[in-house]
Every structure is written in C-alpha cells, then in structure tokens.
Scaffold this motif. Structure first.
Motif, PDB file in Angstrom:
ATOM      1  N   PHE A 103       0.820  -1.204   0.000  1.00 56.18           N
ATOM      2  CA  PHE A 103       0.000   0.000   0.000  1.00 56.18           C
ATOM      3  C   PHE A 103       0.863   1.267   0.000  1.00 56.18           C
ATOM      4  O   PHE A 103       0.581   2.217  -0.738  1.00 56.18           O
ATOM      5  N   ALA A 104       1.915   1.270   0.799  1.00 51.84           N
ATOM      6  CA  ALA A 104       2.761   2.472   0.921  1.00 51.84           C
ATOM      7  C   ALA A 104       3.515   2.793  -0.366  1.00 51.84           C
ATOM      8  O   ALA A 104       3.927   3.937  -0.572  1.00 51.84           O
ATOM      9  N   LYS A 105       3.672   1.776  -1.231  1.00 55.75           N
ATOM     10  CA  LYS A 105       4.447   1.971  -2.462  1.00 55.75           C
ATOM     11  C   LYS A 105       3.581   2.187  -3.693  1.00 55.75           C
ATOM     12  O   LYS A 105       4.070   2.651  -4.718  1.00 55.75           O
ATOM     13  N   ARG A 106       2.327   1.827  -3.620  1.00 53.26           N
ATOM     14  CA  ARG A 106       1.434   2.038  -4.757  1.00 53.26           C
ATOM     15  C   ARG A 106       1.052   3.515  -4.855  1.00 53.26           C
ATOM     16  O   ARG A 106       0.998   4.218  -3.848  1.00 53.26           O
ATOM     17  N   SER A 107       0.767   3.966  -6.061  1.00 52.51           N
ATOM     18  CA  SER A 107       0.477   5.389  -6.240  1.00 52.51           C
ATOM     19  C   SER A 107      -0.915   5.744  -5.722  1.00 52.51           C
ATOM     20  O   SER A 107      -1.819   4.895  -5.674  1.00 52.51           O
TER      21      SER A 107
ATOM     22  N   GLU B  33      -3.008   7.631  -7.258  1.00 49.66           N
ATOM     23  CA  GLU B  33      -3.931   7.548  -8.391  1.00 49.66           C
ATOM     24  C   GLU B  33      -4.449   6.128  -8.599  1.00 49.66           C
ATOM     25  O   GLU B  33      -5.643   5.914  -8.834  1.00 49.66           O
ATOM     26  N   GLU B  34      -3.554   5.137  -8.503  1.00 46.33           N
ATOM     27  CA  GLU B  34      -3.957   3.736  -8.698  1.00 46.33           C
ATOM     28  C   GLU B  34      -5.048   3.332  -7.714  1.00 46.33           C
ATOM     29  O   GLU B  34      -6.070   2.754  -8.101  1.00 46.33           O
ATOM     30  N   ASP B  35      -4.822   3.617  -6.448  1.00 44.94           N
ATOM     31  CA  ASP B  35      -5.762   3.143  -5.440  1.00 44.94           C
ATOM     32  C   ASP B  35      -7.041   3.966  -5.384  1.00 44.94           C
ATOM     33  O   ASP B  35      -8.125   3.433  -5.120  1.00 44.94           O
ATOM     34  N   MET B  36      -6.962   5.272  -5.634  1.00 45.53           N
ATOM     35  CA  MET B  36      -8.179   6.076  -5.668  1.00 45.53           C
ATOM     36  C   MET B  36      -9.043   5.711  -6.874  1.00 45.53           C
ATOM     37  O   MET B  36     -10.274   5.687  -6.788  1.00 45.53           O
ATOM     38  N   SER B  37      -8.403   5.398  -8.008  1.00 44.41           N
ATOM     39  CA  SER B  37      -9.156   4.951  -9.181  1.00 44.41           C
ATOM     40  C   SER B  37      -9.828   3.622  -8.907  1.00 44.41           C
ATOM     41  O   SER B  37     -10.969   3.379  -9.326  1.00 44.41           O
ATOM     42  N   MET B  38      -9.133   2.743  -8.180  1.00 42.18           N
ATOM     43  CA  MET B  38      -9.700   1.449  -7.839  1.00 42.18           C
ATOM     44  C   MET B  38     -10.939   1.618  -6.959  1.00 42.18           C
ATOM     45  O   MET B  38     -11.965   0.962  -7.184  1.00 42.18           O
ATOM     46  N   ILE B  39     -10.860   2.486  -5.985  1.00 38.59           N
ATOM     47  CA  ILE B  39     -12.006   2.737  -5.120  1.00 38.59           C
ATOM     48  C   ILE B  39     -13.170   3.312  -5.925  1.00 38.59           C
ATOM     49  O   ILE B  39     -14.334   2.938  -5.725  1.00 38.59           O
TER      50      ILE B  39
ATOM     51  N   VAL C 162      -6.254  -2.558  -0.753  1.00 42.25           N
ATOM     52  CA  VAL C 162      -7.407  -1.755  -1.163  1.00 42.25           C
ATOM     53  C   VAL C 162      -8.406  -2.612  -1.936  1.00 42.25           C
ATOM     54  O   VAL C 162      -9.619  -2.514  -1.717  1.00 42.25           O
ATOM     55  N   TYR C 163      -7.916  -3.484  -2.820  1.00 42.58           N
ATOM     56  CA  TYR C 163      -8.818  -4.325  -3.596  1.00 42.58           C
ATOM     57  C   TYR C 163      -9.690  -5.189  -2.690  1.00 42.58           C
ATOM     58  O   TYR C 163     -10.914  -5.241  -2.848  1.00 42.58           O
ATOM     59  N   TYR C 164      -9.083  -5.898  -1.762  1.00 37.39           N
ATOM     60  CA  TYR C 164      -9.848  -6.758  -0.854  1.00 37.39           C
ATOM     61  C   TYR C 164     -10.869  -5.932  -0.074  1.00 37.39           C
ATOM     62  O   TYR C 164     -12.001  -6.375   0.141  1.00 37.39           O
ATOM     63  N   ALA C 165     -10.467  -4.750   0.341  1.00 37.97           N
ATOM     64  CA  ALA C 165     -11.388  -3.895   1.100  1.00 37.97           C
ATOM     65  C   ALA C 165     -12.557  -3.429   0.240  1.00 37.97           C
ATOM     66  O   ALA C 165     -13.698  -3.346   0.715  1.00 37.97           O
ATOM     67  N   THR C 166     -12.300  -3.130  -1.025  1.00 39.46           N
ATOM     68  CA  THR C 166     -13.401  -2.712  -1.902  1.00 39.46           C
ATOM     69  C   THR C 166     -14.414  -3.837  -2.064  1.00 39.46           C
ATOM     70  O   THR C 166     -15.622  -3.603  -2.106  1.00 39.46           O
TER      71      THR C 166
END
Length: 269
Positions: free
Chosen positions: A101-105, A107-113, A156-160
């Motif tokens: 999580f700390a290394k992913r951008s 943008e990547e994780d907000m787009s995923m959400i 983030v994926y598992y949480a979504t």
C-alpha cells in the motif's frame, strides 16, 4: 429462464473481456437486449457489431471512464435521454493491483475505489428507485471471495470487495417485497484481464485460475433466481482455504494471504 425474462435489457459495465463478455453472450443468447459500458469505444463498437450480428438483438454502447465521479450520472442520463429502459443492472467492472500500500500510487488506489465502489454505488442509487417504482428489476454486483478476508499486497482491492458484498447483502434485505432483487457474485481466481492489469500472473493465488464462462453463468442464473450470494470458480486450492479462513487466527490468515500474493510465489515451493 421464464418467458417473462425474455427481451429484457441488461446494462453491463466492463462489458468486453473476461467475465463481462460472458455476461453479454449469456444475456444475448437468451434474446436479451444490451447496453454495453466501458472505456474503450472501439472495443465497444466491435462488441456491439458482433452481438447484433450473432444474436439478432439490440445493443447500445456508452463509452466512459468509470473512475470519473460523474460517470454513473452520465450513464443514467444517457439511458433516460434515449429511452433505454434498464431491466438488469450488472455491475461487473472492477480491477485490482498487487503491491504494498505504501508503495502504490495515490492515483492507482483512488481509481480502484472509484471503479470498484463509488461508481457501482452511484449506479444502483440512480437505477434502484426506478426498479422499485416498476416493481421489477434485477441487480448483480460482482464482488470476490476476497471479500471475506483482509488482503495484504492487495489491501485496497480486498477492502473494496468487502464493501461490495456487505452493501449488496444489505440491499438484498431492503428490497424484499418490492419485486426487485439484488445478488452478489463472489468469484474465485479467474483467467481474465484482471490478472495482467493487477500484475498477478506470477502469484501463487492465480497459478490455477479458472475460465470465467461457468462463473458468469452461475452469477447470471443466481441473479434471475434472486439469490443472496453466489460463490463460483474456486480453484482446488481455494476450496479448503475458503472453508478454513474464518477459523484461522487472524495473524496466520494474513501471513497465508500475503504469501499467496507475493510476486514470484507461483514458483516457490
């Protein structure tokens, strides 16, 4: 499928590729019309042409980036403006991504959400009142077996997917007696573009991923039957793990999931 189900229009997000293509073909093969939704207009047009020629059904397209905040409203407004009545809403689009999580951008994780949570929520918020007013409509939200546990290296994926399952299950109860149903499909590891987009090809979790055709059929039929949850497409390794997961100590569970999702874990003994 009963005669009353024929000729219904299904709006399917992420319609081309993998599970989405299977949903499209299943619905079209049962004389259902389609609204195909995705980001790539050329792929949508090619799918539209193929479906109309092969199955002799009507297919409309909406090319849109589902990570944008106004995507759901644009989809809904487009349907209203063109008098496209939606009978089935299949929220299929979604993606994951491997890494700490700390290394992913950001943008990547907000787009995923946005794609996995925000847009499906907005779509149901918009279409559900119409379904209830007509006393008919079916919603299928594609979640994942990932929903039942935390997912280190795909946090983030598992949480979504935990959100999608919890939200869908709550709606299933809320719409009882309205003529509307809400079903949640929870697939295991599948052979789709999800693997390459999420950079998961070398992980143990996807070593024996299954084809999506039977998963799509189980989900589609479950939607028609108004089922609560449909679990499908588990690999041989996933079946015992899924049954044991709720009973494992949390730290042991986290260690096991972490190892399954490490890059290169597919080659490790």
């Amino acid at each position: 499928m009963t005669l009353s189900e024929q000729g219904k229009t299904a709006l399917i997000t992420g319609s081309y590729g993998g599970l989405g293509t299977q949903f499209v073909n299943i619905h079209a093969s049962r004389d259902g019309d389609l609204i195909l939704v995705g980001r790539n207009e050329e792929k949508l047009k090619a799918q539209q042409k193929e479906v109309q020629e092969k199955y002799k059904v009507s297919a409309h397209i909406i090319a849109i980036d589902l990570s944008k905040a106004d995507a759901a409203q644009t989809i809904y407004d487009t349907c209203k403006t063109n008098n496209w009545k939606v009978d089935y809403l299949i929220n299929n689009a979604g993606f994951g991504g491997q890494g700490e999580f700390a290394k992913r951008s950001m943008e990547e994780d907000m787009s995923m959400i946005a794609v996995n949570i925000e847009t499906p929520t907005r779509l149901v918020k918009l279409f559900l009142p119409d379904f209830i007013a007509r006393h008919h409509g079916r919603i299928l939200n594609v979640s994942s077996t990932a929903a039942i546990m935390p997912g280190p290296l795909q946090a983030v994926y598992y949480a979504t997917k935990a959100y999608v399952t919890s939200w869908s299950d709550a709606l299933w109860r809320e719409v009882q007696g309205t003529g509307v149903t809400v079903t949640c499909l929870m697939p295991g590891a599948m052979q789709t573009g999800f693997i390459s987009r999420g950079d998961l090809s070398s992980t143990q979790l996807f070593a024996n991923a299954v084809k999506p055709d039977n998963v799509a059929k189980a989900g589609y039929d479950g939607m028609l039957e108004g089922k609560l949850n449909v679990v499908a497409g588990l690999t041989a390794a996933q079946k015992p793990f899924m049954s044991m997961a709720p009973m494992l100590p949390k730290k042991m569970l986290l260690d096991n999931v972490y190892k399954m999702q490490e890059q290169g874990s597919r080659k490790k003994k």
